[in-house]
Structure formats: structure tokens, C-alpha cells
Design a protein around this motif. Sequence first.
Motif, PDB file in Angstrom:
ATOM      1  N   GLN A 207     -12.441  27.938 -17.528  1.00 16.25           N
ATOM      2  CA  GLN A 207     -13.198  29.122 -17.131  1.00 16.25           C
ATOM      3  C   GLN A 207     -12.651  29.606 -15.797  1.00 16.25           C
ATOM      4  OE1 GLN A 207     -17.533  28.998 -17.067  1.00 16.25           O
ATOM      5  NE2 GLN A 207     -17.537  30.196 -15.177  1.00 16.25           N
TER       6      GLN A 207
ATOM      7  N   PRO B  85     -13.022  33.056 -13.268  1.00  9.00           N
ATOM      8  CA  PRO B  85     -13.741  34.325 -13.153  1.00  9.00           C
ATOM      9  C   PRO B  85     -12.777  35.514 -13.163  1.00  9.00           C
ATOM     10  CG  PRO B  85     -13.913  33.029 -11.113  1.00  9.00           C
ATOM     11  CD  PRO B  85     -13.196  32.186 -12.094  1.00  9.00           C
TER      12      PRO B  85
ATOM     13  N   LEU C 179     -10.148  22.028  -5.145  1.00 10.55           N
ATOM     14  CA  LEU C 179     -11.132  21.833  -6.214  1.00 10.55           C
ATOM     15  C   LEU C 179     -10.576  22.476  -7.469  1.00 10.55           C
ATOM     16  CD1 LEU C 179     -13.967  21.023  -7.278  1.00 10.55           C
ATOM     17  CD2 LEU C 179     -14.730  23.317  -6.644  1.00 10.55           C
TER      18      LEU C 179
ATOM     19  N   LEU D 219     -12.767  24.844 -13.644  1.00 14.20           N
ATOM     20  CA  LEU D 219     -13.694  24.247 -14.620  1.00 14.20           C
ATOM     21  C   LEU D 219     -13.120  24.243 -16.036  1.00 14.20           C
ATOM     22  CD1 LEU D 219     -16.503  23.330 -15.632  1.00 14.20           C
ATOM     23  CD2 LEU D 219     -17.191  25.740 -15.601  1.00 14.20           C
TER      24      LEU D 219
ATOM     25  N   ASN E 194     -23.954  18.104 -20.767  1.00  6.13           N
ATOM     26  CA  ASN E 194     -25.247  18.344 -21.403  1.00  6.13           C
ATOM     27  C   ASN E 194     -25.559  17.291 -22.455  1.00  6.13           C
ATOM     28  OD1 ASN E 194     -26.999  20.053 -23.634  1.00  6.13           O
ATOM     29  ND2 ASN E 194     -27.469  20.550 -21.514  1.00  6.13           N
TER      30      ASN E 194
ATOM     31  N   ILE F 107     -26.644  14.154 -20.758  1.00 10.37           N
ATOM     32  CA  ILE F 107     -28.009  14.286 -20.234  1.00 10.37           C
ATOM     33  C   ILE F 107     -29.029  14.208 -21.374  1.00 10.37           C
ATOM     34  CG2 ILE F 107     -29.643  15.892 -19.150  1.00 10.37           C
ATOM     35  CD1 ILE F 107     -27.283  16.895 -17.406  1.00 10.37           C
TER      36      ILE F 107
ATOM     37  N   PRO G  80     -16.687  19.128  -8.462  1.00  7.19           N
ATOM     38  CA  PRO G  80     -16.977  18.832  -7.048  1.00  7.19           C
ATOM     39  C   PRO G  80     -17.608  17.444  -6.877  1.00  7.19           C
ATOM     40  CG  PRO G  80     -18.544  20.428  -7.950  1.00  7.19           C
ATOM     41  CD  PRO G  80     -17.437  20.287  -8.964  1.00  7.19           C
TER      42      PRO G  80
ATOM     43  N   VAL H 224     -33.539  19.109 -15.598  1.00  5.13           N
ATOM     44  CA  VAL H 224     -32.217  18.636 -15.175  1.00  5.13           C
ATOM     45  C   VAL H 224     -31.085  19.362 -15.891  1.00  5.13           C
ATOM     46  CG1 VAL H 224     -30.625  16.673 -15.295  1.00  5.13           C
ATOM     47  CG2 VAL H 224     -32.931  16.362 -14.358  1.00  5.13           C
ATOM     48  N   ALA H 225     -31.189  19.453 -17.204  1.00  4.85           N
ATOM     49  CA  ALA H 225     -30.060  19.989 -17.976  1.00  4.85           C
ATOM     50  C   ALA H 225     -29.725  21.411 -17.531  1.00  4.85           C
ATOM     51  CB  ALA H 225     -30.375  19.956 -19.467  1.00  4.85           C
TER      52      ALA H 225
ATOM     53  N   VAL I  75     -28.168  21.382 -13.885  1.00  2.00           N
ATOM     54  CA  VAL I  75     -26.792  20.890 -13.851  1.00  2.00           C
ATOM     55  C   VAL I  75     -25.868  21.921 -14.498  1.00  2.00           C
ATOM     56  CG1 VAL I  75     -25.225  19.089 -14.667  1.00  2.00           C
ATOM     57  CG2 VAL I  75     -27.488  18.470 -13.774  1.00  2.00           C
ATOM     58  N   ASN I  76     -26.317  22.499 -15.598  1.00  2.00           N
ATOM     59  CA  ASN I  76     -25.515  23.520 -16.254  1.00  2.00           C
ATOM     60  C   ASN I  76     -25.243  24.710 -15.334  1.00  2.00           C
ATOM     61  OD1 ASN I  76     -25.405  26.069 -18.372  1.00  2.00           O
ATOM     62  ND2 ASN I  76     -24.379  24.230 -19.084  1.00  2.00           N
TER      63      ASN I  76
ATOM     64  N   ILE J  21     -22.632  23.760 -12.854  1.00  2.00           N
ATOM     65  CA  ILE J  21     -21.304  23.725 -13.480  1.00  2.00           C
ATOM     66  C   ILE J  21     -20.789  25.146 -13.722  1.00  2.00           C
ATOM     67  CG2 ILE J  21     -20.058  23.141 -15.609  1.00  2.00           C
ATOM     68  CD1 ILE J  21     -21.836  20.622 -15.788  1.00  2.00           C
ATOM     69  N   MET J  22     -21.574  25.955 -14.379  1.00  2.00           N
ATOM     70  CA  MET J  22     -21.077  27.262 -14.822  1.00  2.00           C
ATOM     71  C   MET J  22     -21.045  28.301 -13.691  1.00  2.00           C
ATOM     72  SD  MET J  22     -20.302  26.600 -17.939  1.00  2.00           S
ATOM     73  CE  MET J  22     -20.008  28.219 -18.657  1.00  2.00           C
TER      74      MET J  22
ATOM     75  N   TRP K 272     -19.599  25.911  -9.744  1.00  2.00           N
ATOM     76  CA  TRP K 272     -18.223  25.436  -9.885  1.00  2.00           C
ATOM     77  C   TRP K 272     -17.370  26.483 -10.625  1.00  2.00           C
ATOM     78  CZ3 TRP K 272     -16.853  20.605 -13.376  1.00  2.00           C
ATOM     79  CH2 TRP K 272     -15.462  20.419 -13.389  1.00  2.00           C
ATOM     80  N   GLY K 273     -17.821  26.913 -11.783  1.00  2.00           N
ATOM     81  CA  GLY K 273     -17.015  27.794 -12.615  1.00  2.00           C
ATOM     82  C   GLY K 273     -16.702  29.131 -11.959  1.00  2.00           C
ATOM     83  N   ASN K 274     -17.695  29.760 -11.381  1.00  2.00           N
ATOM     84  CA  ASN K 274     -17.475  31.110 -10.847  1.00  2.00           C
ATOM     85  C   ASN K 274     -17.151  31.147  -9.362  1.00  2.00           C
ATOM     86  OD1 ASN K 274     -17.653  32.563 -13.180  1.00  2.00           O
ATOM     87  ND2 ASN K 274     -19.865  32.868 -13.010  1.00  2.00           N
ATOM     88  N   GLU K 275     -17.817  30.305  -8.611  1.00  3.09           N
ATOM     89  CA  GLU K 275     -17.588  30.332  -7.163  1.00  3.09           C
ATOM     90  C   GLU K 275     -16.395  29.479  -6.763  1.00  3.09           C
ATOM     91  OE1 GLU K 275     -19.400  32.009  -4.484  1.00  3.09           O
ATOM     92  OE2 GLU K 275     -19.551  33.163  -6.345  1.00  3.09           O
ATOM     93  N   LEU K 276     -16.104  28.475  -7.588  1.00  3.00           N
ATOM     94  CA  LEU K 276     -14.995  27.568  -7.312  1.00  3.00           C
ATOM     95  C   LEU K 276     -15.123  27.003  -5.895  1.00  3.00           C
ATOM     96  CD1 LEU K 276     -12.486  29.784  -9.258  1.00  3.00           C
ATOM     97  CD2 LEU K 276     -12.819  27.369  -9.737  1.00  3.00           C
TER      98      LEU K 276
ATOM     99  N   VAL L 177     -21.597  16.445  -6.265  1.00  3.47           N
ATOM    100  CA  VAL L 177     -22.366  17.686  -6.421  1.00  3.47           C
ATOM    101  C   VAL L 177     -23.122  17.757  -7.753  1.00  3.47           C
ATOM    102  CG1 VAL L 177     -22.157  20.200  -6.557  1.00  3.47           C
ATOM    103  CG2 VAL L 177     -20.883  18.935  -4.808  1.00  3.47           C
ATOM    104  N   LEU L 178     -22.494  17.342  -8.840  1.00  6.23           N
ATOM    105  CA  LEU L 178     -23.189  17.436 -10.134  1.00  6.23           C
ATOM    106  C   LEU L 178     -24.397  16.495 -10.165  1.00  6.23           C
ATOM    107  CD1 LEU L 178     -20.293  17.719 -12.758  1.00  6.23           C
ATOM    108  CD2 LEU L 178     -21.281  19.454 -11.265  1.00  6.23           C
TER     109      LEU L 178
ATOM    110  N   ALA M 242     -28.836  17.132 -10.458  1.00  6.26           N
ATOM    111  CA  ALA M 242     -29.857  16.435 -11.249  1.00  6.26           C
ATOM    112  C   ALA M 242     -30.963  15.919 -10.333  1.00  6.26           C
ATOM    113  CB  ALA M 242     -29.222  15.282 -12.027  1.00  6.26           C
TER     114      ALA M 242
END
Lengths: 400, 400
Positions: free
Chosen positions: A15, A17, A28, A31, A40, A43, A219, B35-36, B39-40, B43-44, B47-51, B271-272, B276
Motif C-alpha cells: 500500500q 498513498p 520504516l 505496508l 486481524n 487477533i 513500526p 482491539v481489531a 489495530v487495523n 496499520i492502514m 503506517w500505510g498512509n502516513e508512513l 506501535v502495533l 491493542a
Amino acid sequence: MTKLRVYDDTRALFQLPDGVIYLDGNSLGALPLGVAERVNRVIMAEWGNELIRAWNTAGWYVQPRHVGDRIARLIGAEAGSVMVGDTLSLKVYQALAAALDMNVSRKIVLSDTGNFPTDLYMAEGLIATLGRGHQLRLVAPEEIEASLSEEVAVLYITEVDYRTGRRHDMAKLTAKAHALGVVTVWDLAHSAGALPVDLAGCRADFAAGCTYKYLNAGPGAPAFLYVAPHHSDRARAALSGWMGHAKPFAFDLGYAPAGGIERMRVGTPPVLAMAALEASLDIWDRVDIAEVRARSLVLGDLLIAEIERRCPQLKLVTPRAHERRGSQVSFAFEGGYAVMQALIARGVIGDFRAPDIMRFGITPLYVGEAEVLKAADLIEEVIAGEVWRQSEYQVVNAVT
Amino acid sequence: MTKLRVYDDTRALFQLPDGVIYLDGNSLGALPLGVAERVNRVIMAEWGNELIRAWNTAGWYVQPRHVGDRIARLIGAEAGSVMVGDTLSLKVYQALAAALDMNVSRKIVLSDTGNFPTDLYMAEGLIATLGRGHQLRLVAPEEIEASLSEEVAVLYITEVDYRTGRRHDMAKLTAKAHALGVVTVWDLAHSAGALPVDLAGCRADFAAGCTYKYLNAGPGAPAFLYVAPHHSDRARAALSGWMGHAKPFAFDLGYAPAGGIERMRVGTPPVLAMAALEASLDIWDRVDIAEVRARSLVLGDLLIAEIERRCPQLKLVTPRAHERRGSQVSFAFEGGYAVMQALIARGVIGDFRAPDIMRFGITPLYVGEAEVLKAADLIEEVIAGEVWRQSEYQVVNAVT
């Protein structure tokens, strides 16, 4: 297992952006798409439904070693020689403590000024705790080879310099170290997933690395520790936690180390983070690290050529020679901090390291020629147009 | 923030599989429903967008201390005195190293045979690394008070015994320790989220705990470390990682500790896993720990009464007195391992600790009277019917 072509097949597995050119995978990693689903599942299906039973039924207990074996392939390590867990700071601590214990009559820990500071800080702390008069001797990276001597207990260095991307010659330095009776500890933070490493071939003694950079595990993802198989049954576990005990579930009052690499476990492993790492390794299992390296060098050469042609103000600090380079390209520039801020505002994400280094990480799994050329365009725009001098880019953030 | 009634409001906030009565939250807490998603999101979206930017934009860097403040409320700690990270083994190591450094003329570490083994193992490792002739003195839990003396450097114990559920008197022992010049290190593994703890009121010096038991933060969730505010600017950070440096992003070659609890950070935070933990604390923030404790005692009394009435073969090893008990009920029984296997097969999940202890954790956020009575029925069935003698329950699993 079908092999994946680097970039052509792998780019779509991450992924990224829109509008972002990500050249900071050396800090870092991006993803991998499989992470969210895998975490998921752990979990919901494992923790949620299996609860405590998952230590057996989902294999949580044995995971740190199994995942270690998957990393082993990328760093030329023997099966059963790599343990995952904790952080890199702690793993180099464990390695250095064990290494010093193998060479008790010598007091010098040899490192260089290009080592990542946490390695040096952890060594300082260990030396203070030991209280046996050890000395951390820091020399310039290029003086490491000449500084090896029979006085040195442990050579304690990072293969690839976090600032400049300069790479040490692991085979040559390890061989010279061994000829002088020096034990070696290699930090692979900027090596694992960046270039082929051959720990077994080099006969390295100890090594450690992290998985949140080129290995893309997220991270704070767990670190790994390598102990050469011929040392691992004797290496002292200074951080002697219950998971490294010979019989952790006997709950004996006295410590007895497990055989082999198992003794380098400490406490309860980070299961959720391990799930992200496993998902990331699903890609790495199918990639040829030699192909990654070849691409990295081509892309690095391209970025160097484009920046030097367009922005002569920037001074390359990464070695040009392929064998002396990791997988990043760094330039020194007095306004580097502001330049990087301006680049990030334009979607080119690299990073800055004090005092004046701009780093651009090359991660061929998701960075290709198009991204490098687009980044060069924007770097030129920011430098040549003096955009970076705008006041908004001069403000220093808390964390950079 | 609306308060939640324990069980009546909180039970629905956990995922618990059908047909399971979960009495092992003292080992691994059940899954909070939030939690799920949390955490999602990390991640998305982070981490995924902001990196890499998420270290600032999503607050990853400051999270270990902010989350520490949320835990502080549950253990009677001052704001800014709790740091989250690593594992409990490492946090007791940090605490013991700092404590010993405050009392260099004394060589005795006093602990008891009810302490969790990893605490003892980590102390052994530290003592070996120190090489200054320290001695780990183990006495029976009931002899701790009488064993405190001016010879003792550090009192190093777990408040609630992992096997028996016996609870030490923290206020009394800490006061006596201080009167004798002894520094205290408390392990709160079976206290945090189980009962009210008053670290500040007791004037405890150091404490550490984990978050995957009563705090329900998931397998391998990070630990926490408490340092009393009047010590934290002087406490030596033996694990002196870069995140605990006064200026981590200056990348100085020499170590200089940050002020206060920040110096007890080591490496990059997980971080992940922290996500949770935050989701789990969303419940804890709205719960009165005194109400949890009151419910726990009622439920514990009920389980004791029911089992003693129905299964006289089982010998209670948990103290009956409320003030001397944690939040679990344990019975000794020679066939305990097989009994527990048979119970788990019937959906009653407790656990077994060598040599003969069956543990039943009481976690009132998701365990109520109905669950306790149903568990008692099944325990009676397995014991009275001698079901546990069936060969299938005699096989020892790898991890229990």
C-alpha cells in the motif's frame, strides 16, 4: 512457490498513498497489503477464539524461532541460528555481552563513529554494568581495519552506515578480526533485506538487525539476533529470561540456559507484531535478494547521476563503488533539513539526519525508475528554485 | 466519560467464544472488541498512509509515556512516572539494576520462592554481569518480612504469587524496607488490573508489570516500568538505548540520559502492540478498580465455597483472607494437570503450574456468578466422576 519479479510483481503488494514517492523505507518500510488481514486473523481467530490455548494451537510459542529461520535465508545464516524478539538495542546488548564473555582477558570494544548511536549507548551501559574496565574505542569507519589488534576483545560495528550508506567489508574485517582473536558483532539494520548478507560464509560470530526497515514489518517490529552455531551452546545469555530457560515451564527457581539460540529469547514474544512480520516475509520468501540488490544499485546510480547533474550544490556522501555502498543515497547540504521538509510537502519522503545529511532509501520492492526520476524532478525544483528557503520549512519538528 | 458497571456493562465489550468459561485471564486476558478495529486503523491509516510521518502525526513517539499515564491511574502512580515498552523480564531487570545502583555498599537481593522465575533468572543474569559479589537470597514468602535487614540492598518481589494467589502487604513491607535502608522493586504482573495498587501511597521505589494478563492487551503486549518521581532523575538506565537519550535525534556518540522516566525507554516502541493496549485501556479508563476488586473477592469466595463443598479432594492453596489474596483461586491436586486438560476439553479454561497447582483466574470484567457456578459444575463432574483419569488427559503438551 512461484518467484516474484522485483518491482514488476512486488509493487502491487504494497500500500502506497497516492502522490507519495517513498524513499524512506530504510527507516520504516512500506505496508505490505497482507499485513492487515494477517494481524486481524491473529487477533480474532487466535487470541479471540483460542485464547491461552493459542500458545500451542497457533504455534505462538515456537514462532520466534520459525520466523528467525525465514530471516536466516536473507542474511546467509544457518537454520536454527536466528531468534526473533525485543528490539535491536537489546539484541546488540545480548550479542556484545556474550562476545565479551568469550574474550575476558581483553578490554577493548572497537567500534566506529558511523555506528548507530544506540549501539554505542547500549555498549556504554553494558560496560558500566560490567565494571571491569572495558573501553569503547571509537575510530573513523575507514580506520577500523587498521585498528584491529590483539588488544581488541570485540569488533562491534554496523555493516552499512545509517547516515552515509557506506558499507564495511564484512568478509575481510571478520577474517582479520579472527586472525587477531577478536570476536565480531555485526549490526545488520541497514543490510537485512537491502543486500545479500553471508553470515555463515563470513564466519561472523554474532549479528543483529531490525525488521521494520527493509523487511517492512511495521513500526516497532521485533528485532533478530544471530549467534553462530558453534558458539550458541556456550554463549552467555546476559538477559536470562524465562523463555530462554532450558525448561521454562518447569518454573525452576534457578536459571539454566536452553541449548542453542533458544537461550537468547528473553520474555514473552510480541505475537501481534510477529504476525505483521510473517505477512511481510510472505513476500520476502518469494524474492531473490540478489535481484533486489542489482536493482538497488541501478536505481542508486540513477538517483546519484540525476541529482548531481541537476543540483551540484548537493554533495554526495555515499560511496560510488557498488561494493562499498548499502541501499541508500545520501547527500550533505547545509539546508538539508529544510530541503527535506519541502520535499515531504511535495510527496517525496526521505529523511534527514543531523547535522546535514539528506537520506534517500532505495527499496526496489516498491520503488522503481519512474519514482526515482520523479523524485529527482522535485529535488531539483526545491533546490534550484530555492523553495527550501521559505520560512515554513525551517521549523524543526519534534521527531525527524 | 460515562463509567461502566463491571460485568453488567463490560461483559459485552469482550469477545468470548461460545461454550467457553474463561478462567485464565490471569495468564492471557480476553480480547476486547475494540482491539481489531484500532489495530487495523493503525496499520492502514497510520503506517500505510502516513508512513514515517506517523511518528509525529499519529503520536507514535510520545505514546509509551501517554499510555503509561493511563496505566498509572490503575496502580496508584503519579502522572509521568510510568513508561511502557519491552517485556516484564526486561523491565524488572532495569528496575533491579537501578535499585542496586542506589545501594552499592550492600550485596543482598532479597526475594522469595513465590516470585515468578523470570524475575529470579534476570536477577541471576544481572548479578553475573555486575560481578560485584551480589547474592540473590531466596526465602519463603512468609519469611520476607523477618528477612529484611540492613544487609539487604533491594527487596525484589512479586506482590501476588503466580501460583497460589497469595498477596504480600506492599505498604507494610515497603515501610519496613525503607526503615532499614532497603530499596524496593515490586512486580505487579498479577496486580495491575486485578486489584487497587497504591504505589505512591506506599512510597514504592520501582515497580513493573505486564499488560497481557488482567489488562487484556493481547499476547506479548508490552510491559511497563514505574520509577518513583523522586528517583527518576537519578536512576541509572542500565539498558541505555537511544530512545532514553536526552536528545535521541541529535545522534550524539555519547550517552546522556533523558530526565525522568524517559530514560527508561530503550529501543523503538512496539506501535502495533501499543494500539491493542490503547483499545484495552479504553475500557479500563471507564472502570472503577475498587468495584473490580469487590466483585473479584465475591466471585473468588463463591468459587472456593463451591469447589470445597463438591470436591474435598482439592486443597485450597490461596489464602482465604481477602487482604492476603490476589484475583485468582488455586487448588493443589496431584492429578491437577490431567484435571485441567479435561476441564479445557469441556470449555472451562484455567491453567496448571508445576508441580500440582490448578489456577482459576477471576476477571470480573467478563466473568460473573453464572460462569463461576457453571465452572464449579464441570470441575465437580471431572473430579467426582474421575474423568481426569482417562488416558487422553494424561499427555503433556509442549506448552501449558
